[in-house]
Design an enzyme around this catalytic site. Structure first.
Site, PDB file in Angstrom:
ATOM      1  N   GLU A  92       9.730  -4.432  10.203  1.00  0.00           N
ATOM      2  CA  GLU A  92      10.196  -3.174   9.595  1.00  0.00           C
ATOM      3  C   GLU A  92      10.833  -2.251  10.626  1.00  0.00           C
ATOM      4  O   GLU A  92      10.249  -1.996  11.699  1.00  0.00           O
ATOM      5  CB  GLU A  92       8.999  -2.449   8.931  1.00  0.00           C
ATOM      6  CG  GLU A  92       9.410  -1.105   8.326  1.00  0.00           C
ATOM      7  CD  GLU A  92       8.383  -0.504   7.377  1.00  0.00           C
ATOM      8  OE1 GLU A  92       7.355  -1.158   7.097  1.00  0.00           O
ATOM      9  OE2 GLU A  92       8.624   0.630   6.927  1.00  0.00           O
ATOM     10  N   ASP A 121      -1.197  -6.244  -0.339  1.00  0.00           N
ATOM     11  CA  ASP A 121      -1.135  -5.573   0.965  1.00  0.00           C
ATOM     12  C   ASP A 121      -2.519  -5.038   1.317  1.00  0.00           C
ATOM     13  O   ASP A 121      -3.096  -4.267   0.531  1.00  0.00           O
ATOM     14  CB  ASP A 121      -0.138  -4.412   0.848  1.00  0.00           C
ATOM     15  CG  ASP A 121       0.469  -4.038   2.166  1.00  0.00           C
ATOM     16  OD1 ASP A 121       0.269  -4.769   3.160  1.00  0.00           O
ATOM     17  OD2 ASP A 121       1.180  -3.009   2.196  1.00  0.00           O
ATOM     18  N   ASP A 150       0.848  -1.196   0.000  1.00  0.00           N
ATOM     19  CA  ASP A 150       0.000   0.000   0.000  1.00  0.00           C
ATOM     20  C   ASP A 150       0.888   1.253   0.000  1.00  0.00           C
ATOM     21  O   ASP A 150       0.393   2.376  -0.082  1.00  0.00           O
ATOM     22  CB  ASP A 150      -1.008  -0.009   1.158  1.00  0.00           C
ATOM     23  CG  ASP A 150      -0.355   0.051   2.519  1.00  0.00           C
ATOM     24  OD1 ASP A 150       0.886  -0.111   2.611  1.00  0.00           O
ATOM     25  OD2 ASP A 150      -1.078   0.240   3.518  1.00  0.00           O
ATOM     26  N   SER A 151       2.210   1.052   0.026  1.00  0.00           N
ATOM     27  CA  SER A 151       3.138   2.159  -0.215  1.00  0.00           C
ATOM     28  C   SER A 151       2.901   2.756  -1.601  1.00  0.00           C
ATOM     29  O   SER A 151       3.420   3.829  -1.912  1.00  0.00           O
ATOM     30  CB  SER A 151       4.596   1.699  -0.074  1.00  0.00           C
ATOM     31  OG  SER A 151       4.834   0.520  -0.812  1.00  0.00           O
TER      32      SER A 151
HETATM   33  O1  KIV Z   1       3.358  -1.025   1.641  1.00  0.00           O
HETATM   34  C1  KIV Z   1       4.496  -1.470   1.669  1.00  0.00           C
HETATM   35  O2  KIV Z   1       5.255  -1.422   0.688  1.00  0.00           O
HETATM   36  C2  KIV Z   1       4.955  -2.057   2.900  1.00  0.00           C
HETATM   37  C3  KIV Z   1       6.417  -1.951   3.162  1.00  0.00           C
HETATM   38  C4  KIV Z   1       6.708  -0.630   3.765  1.00  0.00           C
HETATM   39  C5  KIV Z   1       6.871  -3.033   4.022  1.00  0.00           C
HETATM   40  O3  KIV Z   1       4.172  -2.499   3.678  1.00  0.00           O
END
Ligand code: KIV
Length: 283
Positions: free
Chosen positions: A185, A86, A47-48
């Site tokens: 993380e 995610d 969700d990044s």
């Molecule tokens: O959303 C994402 O890419 C993540 C990473 C920060 C681990 O959850």
């Protein structure tokens, strides 16, 4: 050449054999293709994407619909890779049944092999129910970006004995709830090592040091595209932000000085047809 998609059993075996899993996020078709061609072991459609693709200041605004669309694109780009979707903020916190339903959407609509969600003890009921639904769940503890409000920002976690013990207890609870793997993380390497050595399931690091069963990085960081900030744990392997800006500048300059398009970028008329056209237009 088609590579073989890893399974949960392969990932577990890699832990036993001490072979680090190298993986990366991807949000779109081209980067999924590049990651698969480069031999990634897994992909996270994180969700990044809210920050790296949409320019939000955090991940909280990201919706299920955005995640599903990006997961579908990544699946098309990397058909032979184990891909994890995610779960965005509010897709699993409200109720256990909503969590199971939304996890199912990642599998059913976007062909994901597993889902990831953030949190320790407080999401164990959801993890158990999703796993009971026959799906693979990865936990995510330490710095959990969906709770940066509570954490006081994008800050490293588990740096004191008390907070480190909380992180370790969360890790144990997640394994007991039925997760197949765990992502840790931004915690000190010593804490990640304890978790890796304690848990039977694979424990992956993003910013938690080398003593893990594998390493995840954000593709936009590896490629040097993300501009807003650079966490301490990031290593940029390219500077695509500069390279892209320079390529666009050169293109705009060539349009303005008329050196683009050149002859090789244009289509030729079929022999003799230009004369015919002139006659037609003169009639
Ligand atoms: O959303 C994402 O890419 C993540 C990473 C920060 C681990 O959850």
């Amino acid at each position: 050449m088609n590579k073989k998609k890893l399974s949960r059993i392969d990932l577990q075996k890699m832990k036993t054999e001490g072979k680090p899993v190298a993986w990366i996020t991807a949000y779109d078709f081209p980067n999924a293709q590049f990651a698969e061609a480069a031999g990634t072991d897994m992909i996270l459609v994180g969700d990044s994407l809210g920050m790296c693709v949409y320019g939000y200041s955090g991940t909280v605004p990201v919706t299920m619909e955005q995640c599903i669309v990006h997961c579908e694109a990544v699946r098309r780009g990397a058909p032979n890779t184990f891909i994890i979707g995610d779960m965005p903020f509010l897709s699993y916190q409200v109720s256990v049944s909503e969590a199971v339903y939304n996890a199912g959407r990642f599998h059913k609509e976007a062909g994901m092999d597993a889902i990831k969600l953030e949190g320790g003890h407080r999401v164990c009921e959801q993890i158990r129910a999703i796993a009971d639904g026959g799906m693979l769940v990865m936990g995510h503890i330490g710095l959990t970006p969906q709770s940066t409000g509570q954490l006081g920002g994008f800050k490293a976690q588990g740096r004191t004995a008390d907070t480190a013990r909380n992180v370790i207890e969360d890790a144990r609870a997640i394994e007991n709830a039925g997760a197949f793997a765990l992502l840790v993380e931004a915690v000190p390497p010593e804490v990640c090592k304890i978790i890796r050595d304690t848990l039977r399931i694979p424990v992956y690091s993003i910013g938690a040091g080398v003593e893990a069963d594998g390493q995840l990085m954000i593709c936009s960081d590896v490629l040097g595209q993300f501009q807003a900030f650079t966490p301490k744990f990031v290593k940029k392997y390219e500077n695509l932000a500069d390279k892209s800006t320079k390529a666009f500048e050169t293109y705009f300059a060539e349009v303005r000085n008329k050196s683009f398009p050149a002859e090789e970028h244009t289509y030729k008329m079929v022999d003799g047809e230009l004369d015919k056209l002139r006659q037609l237009l003169n009639k």
